[in-house]
Design a protein around this motif. Structure first.
Motif, PDB file in Angstrom:
ATOM      1  N   LEU A 158     -56.729 -20.137  14.955  1.00 44.45           N
ATOM      2  CA  LEU A 158     -56.651 -20.532  16.361  1.00 44.45           C
ATOM      3  C   LEU A 158     -57.759 -19.856  17.156  1.00 44.45           C
ATOM      4  O   LEU A 158     -58.503 -19.020  16.636  1.00 44.45           O
ATOM      5  N   ASP A 159     -57.872 -20.211  18.429  1.00 45.58           N
ATOM      6  CA  ASP A 159     -58.919 -19.625  19.263  1.00 45.58           C
ATOM      7  C   ASP A 159     -58.648 -18.141  19.490  1.00 45.58           C
ATOM      8  O   ASP A 159     -57.498 -17.691  19.482  1.00 45.58           O
ATOM      9  N   ARG A 160     -59.722 -17.398  19.724  1.00 43.61           N
ATOM     10  CA  ARG A 160     -59.603 -15.969  19.989  1.00 43.61           C
ATOM     11  C   ARG A 160     -60.368 -15.637  21.267  1.00 43.61           C
ATOM     12  O   ARG A 160     -61.324 -16.315  21.629  1.00 43.61           O
ATOM     13  N   ASN A 161     -59.932 -14.605  21.951  1.00 43.00           N
ATOM     14  CA  ASN A 161     -60.557 -14.197  23.211  1.00 43.00           C
ATOM     15  C   ASN A 161     -61.997 -13.743  22.981  1.00 43.00           C
ATOM     16  O   ASN A 161     -62.271 -12.955  22.070  1.00 43.00           O
ATOM     17  N   ARG A 162     -62.885 -14.240  23.823  1.00 48.39           N
ATOM     18  CA  ARG A 162     -64.302 -13.870  23.735  1.00 48.39           C
ATOM     19  C   ARG A 162     -64.773 -13.084  24.950  1.00 48.39           C
ATOM     20  O   ARG A 162     -65.689 -12.275  24.847  1.00 48.39           O
ATOM     21  N   GLU A 163     -64.146 -13.328  26.110  1.00 48.28           N
ATOM     22  CA  GLU A 163     -64.562 -12.633  27.330  1.00 48.28           C
ATOM     23  C   GLU A 163     -63.513 -11.577  27.666  1.00 48.28           C
ATOM     24  O   GLU A 163     -62.369 -11.909  27.997  1.00 48.28           O
ATOM     25  N   ILE A 252     -58.866  -6.372  28.380  1.00 48.22           N
ATOM     26  CA  ILE A 252     -58.216  -7.345  29.258  1.00 48.22           C
ATOM     27  C   ILE A 252     -58.937  -8.681  29.085  1.00 48.22           C
ATOM     28  O   ILE A 252     -60.109  -8.805  29.463  1.00 48.22           O
ATOM     29  N   PRO A 253     -58.289  -9.692  28.521  1.00 48.61           N
ATOM     30  CA  PRO A 253     -58.951 -10.993  28.384  1.00 48.61           C
ATOM     31  C   PRO A 253     -59.018 -11.710  29.732  1.00 48.61           C
ATOM     32  O   PRO A 253     -58.013 -11.830  30.421  1.00 48.61           O
ATOM     33  N   VAL A 254     -60.196 -12.156  30.126  1.00 53.30           N
ATOM     34  CA  VAL A 254     -60.345 -12.851  31.410  1.00 53.30           C
ATOM     35  C   VAL A 254     -61.097 -14.170  31.262  1.00 53.30           C
ATOM     36  O   VAL A 254     -61.597 -14.723  32.236  1.00 53.30           O
ATOM     37  N   GLY A 255     -61.171 -14.688  30.060  1.00 51.42           N
ATOM     38  CA  GLY A 255     -61.842 -15.971  29.855  1.00 51.42           C
ATOM     39  C   GLY A 255     -60.946 -17.164  30.093  1.00 51.42           C
ATOM     40  O   GLY A 255     -61.369 -18.302  29.891  1.00 51.42           O
ATOM     41  N   GLY A 256     -59.712 -16.910  30.527  1.00 50.52           N
ATOM     42  CA  GLY A 256     -58.778 -18.001  30.761  1.00 50.52           C
ATOM     43  C   GLY A 256     -57.950 -18.305  29.524  1.00 50.52           C
ATOM     44  O   GLY A 256     -58.243 -17.849  28.411  1.00 50.52           O
ATOM     45  N   LEU A 257     -56.887 -19.078  29.716  1.00 53.48           N
ATOM     46  CA  LEU A 257     -56.020 -19.456  28.609  1.00 53.48           C
ATOM     47  C   LEU A 257     -56.837 -20.172  27.534  1.00 53.48           C
ATOM     48  O   LEU A 257     -57.639 -21.058  27.836  1.00 53.48           O
ATOM     49  N   LEU A 258     -56.646 -19.782  26.295  1.00 53.93           N
ATOM     50  CA  LEU A 258     -57.383 -20.391  25.192  1.00 53.93           C
ATOM     51  C   LEU A 258     -56.928 -21.828  24.972  1.00 53.93           C
ATOM     52  O   LEU A 258     -55.784 -22.186  25.266  1.00 53.93           O
ATOM     53  N   ARG A 259     -57.811 -22.640  24.435  1.00 51.58           N
ATOM     54  CA  ARG A 259     -57.493 -24.055  24.254  1.00 51.58           C
ATOM     55  C   ARG A 259     -56.567 -24.280  23.063  1.00 51.58           C
ATOM     56  O   ARG A 259     -55.568 -24.983  23.162  1.00 51.58           O
ATOM     57  N   ARG A 260     -56.894 -23.719  21.917  1.00 51.06           N
ATOM     58  CA  ARG A 260     -56.078 -23.913  20.704  1.00 51.06           C
ATOM     59  C   ARG A 260     -55.200 -22.685  20.526  1.00 51.06           C
ATOM     60  O   ARG A 260     -55.630 -21.677  19.993  1.00 51.06           O
ATOM     61  N   ILE A 261     -53.946 -22.789  20.983  1.00 49.79           N
ATOM     62  CA  ILE A 261     -53.027 -21.652  20.884  1.00 49.79           C
ATOM     63  C   ILE A 261     -51.828 -21.981  19.995  1.00 49.79           C
ATOM     64  O   ILE A 261     -50.871 -21.212  19.937  1.00 49.79           O
ATOM     65  N   ALA A 262     -51.884 -23.112  19.299  1.00 45.10           N
ATOM     66  CA  ALA A 262     -50.807 -23.480  18.378  1.00 45.10           C
ATOM     67  C   ALA A 262     -51.358 -24.305  17.235  1.00 45.10           C
ATOM     68  O   ALA A 262     -52.337 -25.042  17.386  1.00 45.10           O
ATOM     69  N   GLY A 263     -50.717 -24.166  16.095  1.00 37.91           N
ATOM     70  CA  GLY A 263     -51.010 -24.966  14.920  1.00 37.91           C
ATOM     71  C   GLY A 263     -49.709 -25.240  14.198  1.00 37.91           C
ATOM     72  O   GLY A 263     -48.634 -24.831  14.661  1.00 37.91           O
ATOM     73  N   PRO A 264     -49.750 -25.888  13.061  1.00 37.92           N
ATOM     74  CA  PRO A 264     -48.501 -26.252  12.373  1.00 37.92           C
ATOM     75  C   PRO A 264     -47.675 -25.064  11.899  1.00 37.92           C
ATOM     76  O   PRO A 264     -46.482 -25.210  11.635  1.00 37.92           O
ATOM     77  N   HIS A 265     -48.291 -23.893  11.802  1.00 41.90           N
ATOM     78  CA  HIS A 265     -47.573 -22.737  11.257  1.00 41.90           C
ATOM     79  C   HIS A 265     -47.205 -21.685  12.298  1.00 41.90           C
ATOM     80  O   HIS A 265     -46.535 -20.702  11.963  1.00 41.90           O
ATOM     81  N   GLY A 266     -47.641 -21.871  13.562  1.00 43.16           N
ATOM     82  CA  GLY A 266     -47.280 -20.879  14.558  1.00 43.16           C
ATOM     83  C   GLY A 266     -48.088 -21.009  15.827  1.00 43.16           C
ATOM     84  O   GLY A 266     -48.883 -21.947  16.004  1.00 43.16           O
ATOM     85  N   LEU A 267     -47.905 -20.051  16.713  1.00 50.79           N
ATOM     86  CA  LEU A 267     -48.555 -20.105  18.026  1.00 50.79           C
ATOM     87  C   LEU A 267     -48.794 -18.703  18.573  1.00 50.79           C
ATOM     88  O   LEU A 267     -48.370 -17.711  17.985  1.00 50.79           O
ATOM     89  N   LEU A 268     -49.483 -18.657  19.706  1.00 53.16           N
ATOM     90  CA  LEU A 268     -49.859 -17.398  20.350  1.00 53.16           C
ATOM     91  C   LEU A 268     -49.198 -17.295  21.720  1.00 53.16           C
ATOM     92  O   LEU A 268     -49.016 -18.295  22.402  1.00 53.16           O
ATOM     93  N   VAL A 269     -48.892 -16.068  22.122  1.00 50.66           N
ATOM     94  CA  VAL A 269     -48.348 -15.810  23.453  1.00 50.66           C
ATOM     95  C   VAL A 269     -49.048 -14.584  24.040  1.00 50.66           C
ATOM     96  O   VAL A 269     -49.713 -13.827  23.335  1.00 50.66           O
ATOM     97  N   GLY A 270     -48.871 -14.387  25.356  1.00 56.58           N
ATOM     98  CA  GLY A 270     -49.396 -13.198  26.013  1.00 56.58           C
ATOM     99  C   GLY A 270     -50.906 -13.090  25.939  1.00 56.58           C
ATOM    100  O   GLY A 270     -51.632 -14.092  25.984  1.00 56.58           O
ATOM    101  N   ASP A 271     -51.401 -11.855  25.837  1.00 59.60           N
ATOM    102  CA  ASP A 271     -52.841 -11.624  25.777  1.00 59.60           C
ATOM    103  C   ASP A 271     -53.485 -12.342  24.601  1.00 59.60           C
ATOM    104  O   ASP A 271     -54.649 -12.748  24.673  1.00 59.60           O
TER     105      ASP A 271
END
Length: 384
Positions: A158-163, A252-271
């Motif tokens: 999934l996407d990861r924080n860059r900023e 502190i991630p400030v690049g905004g909510l990531l686009r791909r935060i879920a896939g068939p096996h799970g998802l991301l929350v929070g930071d």
């Protein structure tokens, strides 16, 4: 070990998601590398009015309400003071708050594994390493609540924080002052907080003194900037500062909510999902709202047995509603001189500037209400 859901990370996002799922009858394992949840607190713990109205947080672990914000130029002279008719902020005493939420999680049936590191996926299983050695968890879904540099995001592709900003603060108790007005002081000064703010939050019980900014713009390091700011920070005149203070730091991630935060096996929350306001860097309201949304989506997927339900957990759709704040984040990142910072604060003294500041700081727009086609509206947890 088998489970319906493995949640990695027992911060606010992980605790809330795990508890919500367990209360709906699902078997949840919650793993965290810390041996104690009241250790290594990283957040200032600022809860905004919208969160306090919608979520059942233990009031005994919340500080006094704050209605005043004071915005300063680099000189600290002629600040802009904004007062609200409402209780806008309360600061959580995060260590005992985490322990209380962990107690709620355990009461709901969550299996809490402390001192346990997430190592990755192998042959369809999630590998952990706990106090007793390697642990293999076969879970239907995994939730990455493991912070701005999420290992779960990497494993799920999934996407990861860059900023990222880096932030540090000192926290200490202050004496009772009957005439003092609790206030949130913010200083715009790129020499101390490049791309962000320096702050003093004094609620009458504790003072939080901090700075944050882009790491590559600190020529002498973040700690040096914090030391310089603490020596002359506004709002602390006459307050004794103890030698022993609590110190906090983290990305502190400030690049905004990531686009791909879920896939068939799970998802991301929070930071891990970038669920932080790009402009204010406030993360607790987005954290709770996205966690509640995640619990809704996972509950439907587990009950229907259809992994395609996770497609409803769409970061790109939510991110599109952050365009204004993403634009303002880019503008704030370009403030590189004290003169530009001073001009920015001067603009806030105008009638339109004050109105804009009030909308941003006292408004209800920190995170869009997640909605999915055909799905029930976001359910907010209420605990007995």
């Amino acid at each position: 070990m088998r489970a319906d859901v493995l949640v990695v990370g027992a911060g606010l996002a992980g605790l809330w998601t795990a508890t919500e799922l367990a209360r709906r009858g699902h078997d949840v394992v919650l793993a965290d590398r810390r041996t104690r949840l009241d250790a290594t607190v990283r957040t200032t713990g600022i809860f905004v009015r919208r969160t306090l109205e919608d979520f059942d947080l233990p009031p005994e672990h919340l500080g006094p309400p704050i209605r005043r914000m004071v915005l300063y130029p680099p000189s600290h002279r002629n600040p802009v003071t904004l007062d609200s008719a409402h209780d806008e902020f309360r600061v959580g005493d995060m260590a005992p708050l985490y322990l209380e939420l962990a107690t709620r999680a355990a009461a709901a049936g969550v299996r809490l594994e402390l001192g346990t590191r997430y190592l990755g996926r192998q042959d369809g299983a999630h590998l952990l390493h706990g106090p007793g050695g390697p642990v293999e968890v076969r879970a239907t879904f995994v939730v990455g609540a493991d912070g701005a540099r999420s290992a779960v995001a990497r494993e799920l592709g999934l996407d990861r924080n860059r900023e990222l900003l880096v932030g540090a603060e000192e926290v200490f108790a202050v004496p009772h002052r009957p005439a003092a007005v609790p206030a949130f002081h913010c200083v715009l000064d790129p020499r101390l907080a490049p791309g962000y703010l320096a702050w003093v939050l004094d609620d009458g019980r504790h003072a939080h003194v901090g700075v944050a900014g882009y790491a590559d713009r600190y020529p002498h390091g973040l700690r040096d900037a914090l030391r310089r700011f603490a020596a002359s920070a506004p709002g602390l005149a006459g307050l004794p500062r103890p030698e022993a203070v609590e110190r906090r730091a983290g990305p502190i991630p400030v690049g905004g909510l990531l686009r791909r935060i879920a896939g068939p096996h799970g998802l991301l929350v929070g930071d891990a999902a970038g669920a932080v306001s790009p402009l204010t860097a406030g993360g607790l309201d987005p954290c709770l709202r996205l966690s509640a949304h995640a619990a809704d989506v996972l509950d439907r997927a587990l009950r229907t047995g259809d992994r395609r339900e996770l497609a409803a957990y769409d970061g790109a759709a939510l991110r599109a509603r952050f365009r204004g704040r993403l634009t303002m984040r880019r503008g704030l990142s370009l403030v590189r001189t004290p003169a530009v910072a001073a001009a920015g604060v001067a603009a806030l003294r105008t009638t339109p500037g004050r109105a804009a500041a009030r909308r941003i700081l006292f408004g209800h727009g920190s995170f869009p209400e997640p909605r999915t086609a055909g799905a029930p509206q976001l359910r907010l947890a209420r605990y007995p």
